[in-house]
Structures are given as C-alpha cells and as structure tokens.
Design a protein around this motif. Sequence first.
Motif, short mmCIF file in Angstrom:
data_model
loop_
_atom_site.label_atom_id
_atom_site.label_comp_id
_atom_site.label_asym_id
_atom_site.label_seq_id
_atom_site.Cartn_x
_atom_site.Cartn_y
_atom_site.Cartn_z
N PHE A 105 41.71 -25.00 139.37
CA PHE A 105 40.31 -25.37 139.50
C PHE A 105 40.19 -26.65 140.33
O PHE A 105 39.35 -26.74 141.24
CB PHE A 105 39.82 -25.59 138.07
CG PHE A 105 38.38 -25.96 137.90
CD1 PHE A 105 37.37 -25.14 138.35
CD2 PHE A 105 38.05 -27.14 137.24
CE1 PHE A 105 36.04 -25.48 138.15
CE2 PHE A 105 36.74 -27.48 137.04
CZ PHE A 105 35.72 -26.64 137.49
N LEU A 128 40.89 -23.78 144.69
CA LEU A 128 41.15 -22.38 145.05
C LEU A 128 39.92 -21.53 144.74
O LEU A 128 39.07 -21.91 143.94
CB LEU A 128 42.33 -21.85 144.24
CG LEU A 128 43.70 -22.41 144.57
CD1 LEU A 128 44.77 -21.63 143.82
CD2 LEU A 128 43.97 -22.33 146.06
N SER A 129 39.84 -20.37 145.38
CA SER A 129 38.74 -19.47 145.07
C SER A 129 38.93 -18.94 143.65
O SER A 129 40.04 -18.90 143.13
CB SER A 129 38.71 -18.30 146.05
OG SER A 129 39.70 -17.36 145.69
N LEU A 130 37.82 -18.55 143.05
CA LEU A 130 37.85 -18.09 141.67
C LEU A 130 38.82 -16.92 141.52
O LEU A 130 39.57 -16.84 140.54
CB LEU A 130 36.44 -17.69 141.25
CG LEU A 130 36.26 -17.33 139.78
CD1 LEU A 130 36.75 -18.44 138.89
CD2 LEU A 130 34.79 -17.05 139.50
N GLN A 153 42.37 -18.18 141.50
CA GLN A 153 42.61 -18.87 140.22
C GLN A 153 42.94 -17.85 139.14
O GLN A 153 43.92 -17.98 138.41
CB GLN A 153 41.37 -19.66 139.80
CG GLN A 153 41.05 -20.86 140.66
CD GLN A 153 39.85 -21.62 140.12
OE1 GLN A 153 39.56 -21.60 138.94
NE2 GLN A 153 39.13 -22.29 141.01
N ALA A 177 33.69 -23.32 144.83
CA ALA A 177 34.15 -22.67 143.60
C ALA A 177 34.10 -23.68 142.46
O ALA A 177 33.70 -23.35 141.33
CB ALA A 177 35.56 -22.13 143.77
N PHE A 178 34.48 -24.92 142.79
CA PHE A 178 34.46 -25.98 141.77
C PHE A 178 33.05 -26.21 141.25
O PHE A 178 32.82 -26.22 140.04
CB PHE A 178 35.01 -27.27 142.38
CG PHE A 178 34.85 -28.47 141.49
CD1 PHE A 178 35.69 -28.66 140.42
CD2 PHE A 178 33.82 -29.38 141.72
CE1 PHE A 178 35.53 -29.74 139.59
CE2 PHE A 178 33.65 -30.47 140.88
CZ PHE A 178 34.51 -30.65 139.82
N TRP A 221 30.42 -24.27 141.43
CA TRP A 221 29.91 -23.07 140.77
C TRP A 221 30.44 -22.97 139.34
O TRP A 221 29.69 -22.75 138.39
CB TRP A 221 30.33 -21.86 141.62
CG TRP A 221 29.97 -20.53 141.06
CD1 TRP A 221 30.80 -19.48 140.85
CD2 TRP A 221 28.66 -20.09 140.66
NE1 TRP A 221 30.10 -18.43 140.33
CE2 TRP A 221 28.79 -18.77 140.20
CE3 TRP A 221 27.40 -20.70 140.61
CZ2 TRP A 221 27.72 -18.04 139.72
CZ3 TRP A 221 26.32 -19.97 140.13
CH2 TRP A 221 26.49 -18.66 139.70
N LEU A 222 31.77 -23.16 139.20
CA LEU A 222 32.36 -23.07 137.87
C LEU A 222 31.87 -24.19 136.97
O LEU A 222 31.69 -24.00 135.76
CB LEU A 222 33.89 -23.12 137.98
CG LEU A 222 34.51 -21.79 138.38
CD1 LEU A 222 36.00 -21.93 138.58
CD2 LEU A 222 34.23 -20.74 137.31
N THR A 223 31.66 -25.37 137.56
CA THR A 223 31.17 -26.49 136.76
C THR A 223 29.77 -26.20 136.24
O THR A 223 29.45 -26.50 135.09
CB THR A 223 31.18 -27.78 137.60
OG1 THR A 223 32.48 -27.93 138.14
CG2 THR A 223 30.84 -28.98 136.75
N GLN A 267 31.33 -33.27 137.15
CA GLN A 267 31.15 -32.39 136.00
C GLN A 267 30.01 -32.88 135.12
O GLN A 267 29.11 -32.12 134.77
CB GLN A 267 32.44 -32.31 135.19
CG GLN A 267 32.30 -31.35 134.01
CD GLN A 267 33.54 -31.31 133.15
OE1 GLN A 267 34.58 -31.84 133.51
NE2 GLN A 267 33.42 -30.69 131.99
#
Lengths: 239, 411
Positions: free
Chosen positions: A112, A116-118, A121, B3-4, B6-8, B335
Amino acid sequence: MGSLIECEDVWKIYRVGDVEVQALRGLSLTIAQGEFVAIMGSSGSGKSTLMNILGCLDQPTKGRYRLNGIEVDNLKPDRLAGIRNQQIGFVFQSFNLIPRTSALENAQLPLFYRGLSLKEQRAQAEAALRRVGLQGREQHYPTQLSGGQQQRVAIARALVTSPSLLLADEPTGNLDTQSSREIMKILETLNRDEGITIILVTHEMDVAASAAREIVIKDGQVLSDRVTKAKPTSSTVGV
Amino acid sequence: MSAFVWLTILTALRILARNRLRAGLTMLGIVIGVGSVIAMVSIGEGAKRAVQAQIATMGTNVIVIFPGVTSASGVRGSQGSAMTLTVSDALDLKKRIPLLADTAWAKRDVMQIVYGNRNWNGTINGVSPSYLTIRDWAFTSGGPFTQTDLDSAARVALIGQTVVENLFEPGEEPVGAVIRIKNVPFRVIGVLVPKGQSAQGADQDDVVFIPFSTAERKVFGTSFIGSVGAMFGSTDQVEDLPMAAEQIREVLRARHRLQAEQNDDFTIRTQVDIGKVQEGASETLTMMLFAVASVSLLVGGIGIMNILLVSVTERTREIGVRMAVGAKRRHILMQFLIEAITLSLVGGVLGIILGISGTKLTTLIAGWPTIISGNVIGVAFLFSLVVGLFFGLYPANKASRLNPIEALRYE
Ligand SMILES: Nc1ncnc2c1ncn2[C@@H]1O[C@H](COP(=O)(O)OP(=O)(O)OP(=O)(O)O)[C@@H](O)[C@H]1O
Ligand SMILES: [Mg+2]
C-alpha cells in the motif's frame, strides 16, 4: 559481497528523568546476507533495543550502523520509513495486526505504501498468504484466527515485499508449542529457500536451535557469538 | 498515489460505517450548519426575486415624485397632503429635461363605485394618458383613453381586475358598461391586466383610472385645481435615472423658488432607490444567516477535531504498525486528513439534502417562493471540505509525528 549488517560501537542511552539507562554499551556486530541468527539474553539485556535499531525503527545514541552498505544512523525519519518498506520485514511478539481488517488487507499493507496498483497488491498479498499456508483465510479478520494463524499473517505481511532482512522479536512468545514449531518451520524455509536473512530474539532453546548462529547479549554488550550449525555453502546443491 | 488515496478513502468510509452513531453525532453540526444555510439562502433568494418582480410592476425606468417630504423608507402620508406639485410642474419638466422620455401625473381618492345594484369602494385615479405607458400597463380588453378625452374631460374609465370582480358577474364584459362614481356616469372603455401587489404591499388592481381633467372637475371637487398627488417620469436607459432625478430636483427647486437653506418640498424616488431599500432588508437577513452558519460550522469542525483526536489515541498501535511497514509522515497525515474530510463531506452532503428538503417543504407548507441555486450548494460543499481540512489538520499532524516505537508499544 559485503555484510548486510555492520554495527560498530553502538550505544543506546535512555534518559528517564535524571536517571540514565545504558541499554546498549558499545555493541559491535556483523551479520552477512543469508544468515539465520538467534539473539538470546536475559530480560533487560538490550535485545529489543538492538532489534529496533537494526530495524531502523530507532537510531543509536552513538556509534555507526550500516545496512546493505548504507549509513542509516543519521537518516531522516522518512528515509528510514522508505528503507523499512523496501528492505525490512518485522514480526512482533504480539502480532500487531490491524484490527477489524482482513488477513489479505493486513498482508497488503507494506505494498500500500509502495504505491502499487490495487490489483498488484492483492496478487502479491495472496501469494504471501499462500506461502504461510493461509490460502482460503484471506477474508478472515484477526479475531477469527488463532494466535498461530495471526502470526502467520504477520509473517506474510513481512515477506510480501521480498525483504532482505526479517526481524522477529520473540515471535513465538505468545504461542503454544505446536504453533511455535509451525512458525519456526516457515522461518527456516524462508531462510533456506529464499535466502532471507533472519534475526530472531528468543528465550527458548529449541526455537534458537533453528538458527545457525547464536549471539548472547548481556548488559548491552555481546557476551558470546558462536556458529551452532555448519553453514550450507550456497553454491553446492540445488536442494 | 491514486491507489493510496482511493484505499484510504475506502478505509475512512469503513471506519465511519463502523462507528455510525459516533460519526453521526460528530457530523450533526456540519449537517445543521449546511442545511440551514441552504434553506435560508433559498428562502431569501425567493423573497428577493418576488420583490424584484413587484418592483418591475412599477414600469420601466420610472421616477416617482411626491409632494412634501417623505421618510427614507418610502412610506408616506396620504397623497396630496401637501399641495406643492402641479400639472404645470410636470409639463415643464418634460420640456426642460431631455433625459425624460415621458412624464405623467395623477391624483387619487377612495370613492364609492356603483354598477347596477352593486357597489365597491375603490381607488379612483385621475391620470394623464401617459401614466399608463410609463407604467407599462396593458389591457385585457378595450383600450386607453386619449389626449382628446383629457382635453374634453370625457367621462370614460379604465378598471382593474379587483374592481371587475367586485362589480361584475363572472363572464360579464365590463367594456361598454356604465358605472357611476360619486353619481357621475362613466363608460368603461378598458380593463387592465392584473399587476398584483406593489412593493409596499398594496393591491394595484383595486383601481379605476379616469382622465385627470374629468377627475378634477367632476369627481374630486374643485379645490386645489392643478395640484397633483404624484408625478411620474421615465427614461430610456436605467443608467440615466440618477441624473434625471437630479435634474428634476433642480428644476423643481427653481420653480418653487426654494432658497439654498430650504429643504425640498417634494420627494424623488427612482425605481432603483426603491429596489435598494428592499435589498437592504434582505442583506441584513443574509448577514445574520452567515453568523448562524459560521457558528454551526465552527461547532461541527471542533466536533470533527475532537473525534479525530480520540481516534488517533485509540489507533496509536495501528499507526505504529503502519510506520513500521514503511508509512511516511505524509501517508499518516493524509490518512487522517482524508478521514476528517470524508466525515465533513458526508456531513455536508447530508446537510445539502436536509437543506433542499427543508426548502421544498417550506414552499409546500407555507407557500413561500424559494430558489435553490447551484451556487449555494457548491459553496456549502466547499465549506464542509474546508472545515474538514482545517480541523483535521491538527489531529492528523499529531498522528504523523508519533514515534514508531512508542506507538507500537502503546497499550
Ligand atoms: N523507552 C525506554 N525508555 C527508558 N528505558 C528503556 C526504554 N526502552 C528500554 N529501556 C531500558 O533499556 C533496557 C533494555 O531493554 P530491552 O527492551 O532492550 O530489553 P530486552 O532484552 O528486550 O528484554 P526482554 O527480554 O524482557 O524483552 C532495559 O533496562 C529497559 O528498561
Ligand atoms: Mg524485548
């Protein structure tokens, strides 16, 4: 090839009020790539302090520490974070998984922060969980896993980045004998088959028996340092 | 990085969903702040638009001149209480001031109007023919009277919708009928298009217009011949209004032989002045509204900061783990900032929904006109974002500065 770890006259001094605690007192140590080292010693001897410094979580008060040829003893926090992310995996006594987060997402965590792309990961974290025998448990939360399984998730998290160094501070300290044996088998395999350098702190002789070298620490200094197993020459066999 | 982020955001939403009650209570300040701003602005805009529409019923680029001194708000005593303005003033203004496209004059009184066996007390206005053109007043049937009617003091009348409703049967054609005002017979030659309420709240359709000369000689009585209740002027361009008003003032002062130290014995109001009085009232309301909104957003922001500080403490170990596996300061900062912004934006969106429903409900129940503008929704959204960012900064910064070892060891 040079040594992976070179410590030279490392001191760690804590100040609590007016009292000075010398946790490490001029410790010197060299560990080569691919070694499996057990660190032993009585409580309060400075083992965890050393591990934190080796893992770039902390910095020595005095002395030099070189990891993979890089002087890390005076780097900025963000550089240290980058080094931890790229080169080091941690396994803690108390597992330290993120609560209410699936095994897969826990194993993904270091990737994360690599951006990296999801998809990547996921794929790498799934592979890491497979290597520790947790296929089918990807969506389990920590509370839905046994202690041994939680520690295996933690190992998956540590090895997902293919680190050159894996640090384990009493990884079996909270586990029963059966689970301990499983964890040690995984660590042995990682060291033998993938050449990951492993440094392990333990109080248990049979756990330390997995290692090829045993270092005993006393009062912040190396008391003894001996090879317990003949080193298998890496070039000999394709095991 | 994407990606970071979005995931956050996903993580933040999951944490919110997990602590729904806590998050809901935290967001309440933002929800109420944003909701009330949207509702109040929408109601205010609606009221403003309604007032603007009323002011437009005055005509196009109109200047009104009353005899006597009037209070600033435009409220005045009964027309004609002072007799300082005359028909010759009006005629002279038109001659001397080229900016004025037209001038008109009027005089009015409330009188009984009789038609058949029905009667009605309505406002009788004696006006010059130009009055109706200045006020852009059109006809539903029939048409206006002319200069000839004025010259001959003809007994013809134009009537407004309210008068029609009170004197005639539904469907009955008033044009051609003969009504009596103070026992004088008048032939109805036109019915006026309804204008509704004036900016001062009077019913503008409760009117009868008759030629000024007829009113003077046959209806209102012969005292003060030549004096008028009000004069009107119009310009072609709205920008000319202030200049025209100033010129009118100079001409009238000269005609009335007023010395420099004497006050005007008349009052001039342009359509723009009257609009400004109304807008001033709504601006005060707007200021109060923003005070209320700021307080709720402040309270909401402090709520967010508080909950985030709790969250940082609760999740100290998690922060330690994240740092151990390679999170940099900015990752931890982001975050918690994203969590704060998610909180405040969800609150903002709920507030927008609340505000819009509240506004619709106001229109539905109280029948008030409202206007929901995209602007106010955009600003509300932006504001909740800024609140989240601002009040999230301190807790997020605190989290990002934790020492990894201490955080990992935190019980
Ligand atoms: N943050 C700290 N502040 C002050 N003193 C500390 C701190 N951390 C460790 N120490 C001291 O440093 C010494 C070494 O501690 P350390 O945790 O490294 O021991 P250890 O060998 O890991 O012991 P154990 O086997 O019980 O885990 C101890 O005396 C401890 O009290
Ligand atoms: Mg220890």
